[in-house]
Design a protein around this motif. Structure first.
Motif, PDB file in Angstrom:
ATOM      1  N   GLY A 178       0.790  -1.229   0.000  1.00 59.02           N
ATOM      2  CA  GLY A 178       0.000   0.000   0.000  1.00 59.02           C
ATOM      3  C   GLY A 178       0.818   1.273   0.000  1.00 59.02           C
ATOM      4  O   GLY A 178       0.267   2.371   0.138  1.00 59.02           O
ATOM      5  N   TRP A 179       2.152   1.151  -0.168  1.00 58.54           N
ATOM      6  CA  TRP A 179       2.985   2.347  -0.240  1.00 58.54           C
ATOM      7  C   TRP A 179       2.705   3.086  -1.550  1.00 58.54           C
ATOM      8  O   TRP A 179       2.346   2.480  -2.565  1.00 58.54           O
ATOM      9  N   ARG A 180       2.912   4.387  -1.522  1.00 59.06           N
ATOM     10  CA  ARG A 180       2.863   5.199  -2.738  1.00 59.06           C
ATOM     11  C   ARG A 180       4.286   5.216  -3.310  1.00 59.06           C
ATOM     12  O   ARG A 180       5.248   5.495  -2.576  1.00 59.06           O
ATOM     13  N   CYS A 181       4.420   4.927  -4.583  1.00 59.17           N
ATOM     14  CA  CYS A 181       5.750   4.650  -5.136  1.00 59.17           C
ATOM     15  C   CYS A 181       6.006   5.382  -6.446  1.00 59.17           C
ATOM     16  O   CYS A 181       5.077   5.708  -7.193  1.00 59.17           O
ATOM     17  N   HIS A 182       7.294   5.580  -6.709  1.00 60.04           N
ATOM     18  CA  HIS A 182       7.753   6.145  -7.974  1.00 60.04           C
ATOM     19  C   HIS A 182       8.966   5.351  -8.438  1.00 60.04           C
ATOM     20  O   HIS A 182       9.963   5.271  -7.712  1.00 60.04           O
ATOM     21  N   ARG A 183       8.873   4.779  -9.617  1.00 63.32           N
ATOM     22  CA  ARG A 183      10.019   4.077 -10.203  1.00 63.32           C
ATOM     23  C   ARG A 183      11.014   5.114 -10.706  1.00 63.32           C
ATOM     24  O   ARG A 183      10.731   5.896 -11.607  1.00 63.32           O
ATOM     25  N   PHE A 184      12.198   5.126 -10.105  1.00 64.45           N
ATOM     26  CA  PHE A 184      13.186   6.159 -10.411  1.00 64.45           C
ATOM     27  C   PHE A 184      13.879   5.856 -11.729  1.00 64.45           C
ATOM     28  O   PHE A 184      14.452   4.783 -11.915  1.00 64.45           O
ATOM     29  N   ASP A 185      13.848   6.840 -12.649  1.00 58.35           N
ATOM     30  CA  ASP A 185      14.601   6.702 -13.894  1.00 58.35           C
ATOM     31  C   ASP A 185      15.274   8.025 -14.256  1.00 58.35           C
ATOM     32  O   ASP A 185      15.513   8.332 -15.416  1.00 58.35           O
ATOM     33  N   GLY A 186      15.585   8.788 -13.244  1.00 56.02           N
ATOM     34  CA  GLY A 186      16.213  10.092 -13.419  1.00 56.02           C
ATOM     35  C   GLY A 186      15.623  11.074 -12.418  1.00 56.02           C
ATOM     36  O   GLY A 186      14.439  10.997 -12.086  1.00 56.02           O
ATOM     37  N   TRP A 187      16.443  12.015 -11.960  1.00 53.58           N
ATOM     38  CA  TRP A 187      15.979  12.904 -10.891  1.00 53.58           C
ATOM     39  C   TRP A 187      14.862  13.828 -11.358  1.00 53.58           C
ATOM     40  O   TRP A 187      14.007  14.218 -10.559  1.00 53.58           O
ATOM     41  N   GLN A 188      14.819  14.141 -12.671  1.00 50.85           N
ATOM     42  CA  GLN A 188      13.792  15.069 -13.140  1.00 50.85           C
ATOM     43  C   GLN A 188      12.394  14.460 -13.006  1.00 50.85           C
ATOM     44  O   GLN A 188      11.444  15.153 -12.621  1.00 50.85           O
ATOM     45  N   GLY A 189      12.253  13.180 -13.334  1.00 54.01           N
ATOM     46  CA  GLY A 189      10.954  12.521 -13.183  1.00 54.01           C
ATOM     47  C   GLY A 189      10.522  12.458 -11.734  1.00 54.01           C
ATOM     48  O   GLY A 189       9.340  12.644 -11.410  1.00 54.01           O
ATOM     49  N   TRP A 190      11.464  12.184 -10.854  1.00 56.29           N
ATOM     50  CA  TRP A 190      11.190  12.171  -9.417  1.00 56.29           C
ATOM     51  C   TRP A 190      10.799  13.572  -8.942  1.00 56.29           C
ATOM     52  O   TRP A 190       9.866  13.737  -8.146  1.00 56.29           O
ATOM     53  N   ALA A 191      11.488  14.577  -9.461  1.00 54.42           N
ATOM     54  CA  ALA A 191      11.151  15.961  -9.104  1.00 54.42           C
ATOM     55  C   ALA A 191       9.715  16.288  -9.505  1.00 54.42           C
ATOM     56  O   ALA A 191       8.962  16.893  -8.722  1.00 54.42           O
ATOM     57  N   ARG A 192       9.319  15.871 -10.711  1.00 53.22           N
ATOM     58  CA  ARG A 192       7.948  16.146 -11.159  1.00 53.22           C
ATOM     59  C   ARG A 192       6.930  15.431 -10.275  1.00 53.22           C
ATOM     60  O   ARG A 192       5.850  15.985  -9.992  1.00 53.22           O
ATOM     61  N   ARG A 193       7.253  14.217  -9.820  1.00 55.41           N
ATOM     62  CA  ARG A 193       6.334  13.500  -8.931  1.00 55.41           C
ATOM     63  C   ARG A 193       6.188  14.253  -7.610  1.00 55.41           C
ATOM     64  O   ARG A 193       5.071  14.388  -7.073  1.00 55.41           O
ATOM     65  N   LEU A 194       7.285  14.740  -7.065  1.00 55.67           N
ATOM     66  CA  LEU A 194       7.227  15.469  -5.800  1.00 55.67           C
ATOM     67  C   LEU A 194       6.418  16.751  -5.935  1.00 55.67           C
ATOM     68  O   LEU A 194       5.675  17.134  -5.025  1.00 55.67           O
ATOM     69  N   VAL A 195       6.528  17.403  -7.087  1.00 57.73           N
ATOM     70  CA  VAL A 195       5.723  18.602  -7.340  1.00 57.73           C
ATOM     71  C   VAL A 195       4.253  18.224  -7.446  1.00 57.73           C
ATOM     72  O   VAL A 195       3.378  18.895  -6.874  1.00 57.73           O
ATOM     73  N   SER A 196       3.957  17.139  -8.157  1.00 60.02           N
ATOM     74  CA  SER A 196       2.568  16.731  -8.335  1.00 60.02           C
ATOM     75  C   SER A 196       1.915  16.342  -7.020  1.00 60.02           C
ATOM     76  O   SER A 196       0.698  16.463  -6.864  1.00 60.02           O
ATOM     77  N   GLU A 197       2.722  15.886  -6.060  1.00 60.39           N
ATOM     78  CA  GLU A 197       2.200  15.539  -4.737  1.00 60.39           C
ATOM     79  C   GLU A 197       2.054  16.758  -3.839  1.00 60.39           C
ATOM     80  O   GLU A 197       1.581  16.642  -2.701  1.00 60.39           O
ATOM     81  N   GLY A 198       2.491  17.920  -4.327  1.00 63.39           N
ATOM     82  CA  GLY A 198       2.400  19.138  -3.535  1.00 63.39           C
ATOM     83  C   GLY A 198       3.474  19.255  -2.468  1.00 63.39           C
ATOM     84  O   GLY A 198       3.349  20.076  -1.554  1.00 63.39           O
ATOM     85  N   LEU A 199       4.545  18.464  -2.614  1.00 63.47           N
ATOM     86  CA  LEU A 199       5.599  18.471  -1.598  1.00 63.47           C
ATOM     87  C   LEU A 199       6.668  19.516  -1.865  1.00 63.47           C
ATOM     88  O   LEU A 199       7.355  19.958  -0.939  1.00 63.47           O
ATOM     89  N   LEU A 200       6.833  19.890  -3.147  1.00 59.12           N
ATOM     90  CA  LEU A 200       7.802  20.926  -3.533  1.00 59.12           C
ATOM     91  C   LEU A 200       7.174  21.771  -4.629  1.00 59.12           C
ATOM     92  O   LEU A 200       6.316  21.300  -5.385  1.00 59.12           O
ATOM     93  N   THR A 201       7.623  23.019  -4.736  1.00 62.32           N
ATOM     94  CA  THR A 201       7.289  23.830  -5.907  1.00 62.32           C
ATOM     95  C   THR A 201       8.253  23.462  -7.031  1.00 62.32           C
ATOM     96  O   THR A 201       9.285  22.820  -6.806  1.00 62.32           O
TER      97      THR A 201
END
Length: 207
Positions: A178-201
């Motif tokens: 039940g964890w929320r997950c992101h398959r890492f394939d580069g920091w930019q994709g991870w950055a976009r996920r964090l923005v979409s979650e409202g955790l970073l601008t």
């Protein structure tokens, strides 16, 4: 649903980990392919990740394969050259999250002594709120038990955890809990996920 902690894998998320590339550089691709075909060096490393002693495990494997002894010993003697370079974009994201007050943990398959050594080489490895290291825990990803232990130690529900890892099997095991997950394939994709979650601008995420 609110994310209450972000969890980073380390290898190929915060630090590049590519033993094959290292051996190609040191002994050439053909020799490396022969070595890896004859000796399961990744299985050796899994022993270390599960809590086995760092130098002793590697040197014991080297002694069992005298024809490759010096090459196998490189896994210890030149380890930092395999565990490099750092992935600066991911480090910036980790620090941006912590600057926002978000708890940031590591969940990593890493040996006890190799992780302690890595902390002397990479300062950011000492910046986590909690570092869940398989060698200390006695269990490795993707065993469901390691995710259960993280839940118990943090006191958080699975849906409150956001986890990134480069390996699909590790992601699948976390998602099954039940964890929320992101398959890492580069920091930019991870950055976009964090923005979409409202955790970073976008600015904080370097986008």
């Amino acid at each position: 649903m609110t994310v209450k902690a972000v969890i980073f894998d380390i290898g190929n998320v915060l630090i590049e980990w590519n033993p094959e590339r290292f051996y190609d550089w040191q002994i050439g691709r053909a020799e490396r392919e022969a070595l890896f075909a004859e000796v399961d060096l990744h299985a050796m490393n899994e022993e270390i990740d599960a809590g086995g002693p760092f130098r002793e495990t590697i040197y014991a494997w080297a002694d069992r394969h005298p024809e490759w002894q010096s090459e196998i010993r490189m896994w210890f003697d030149n380890w930092i050259d395999m565990a490099s370079p750092a992935i600066d974009g991911s480090i910036s994201l980790m620090r941006a999250l912590r600057a926002r007050g978000m708890p940031v943990h590591a969940l990593t398959n890493f040996g006890i002594h190799s992780f302690a050594f890595a902390q002397t080489q990479y300062d950011f490895l000492s910046e986590f709120d909690r570092a869940f290291v398989s060698g200390h825990m006695g269990v490795t990803k993707p065993d469901p038990r390691i995710y259960e232990l993280v839940e118990q130690e943090t006191g958080l529900a699975p849906h409150e955890l956001l986890f990134t890892d480069d390996r699909q099997d590790n992601i699948v095991a976390a998602e099954e809990r039940g964890w929320r997950c992101h398959r890492f394939d580069g920091w930019q994709g991870w950055a976009r996920r964090l923005v979409s979650e409202g955790l970073l601008t976008e600015t904080e995420a370097g986008l």
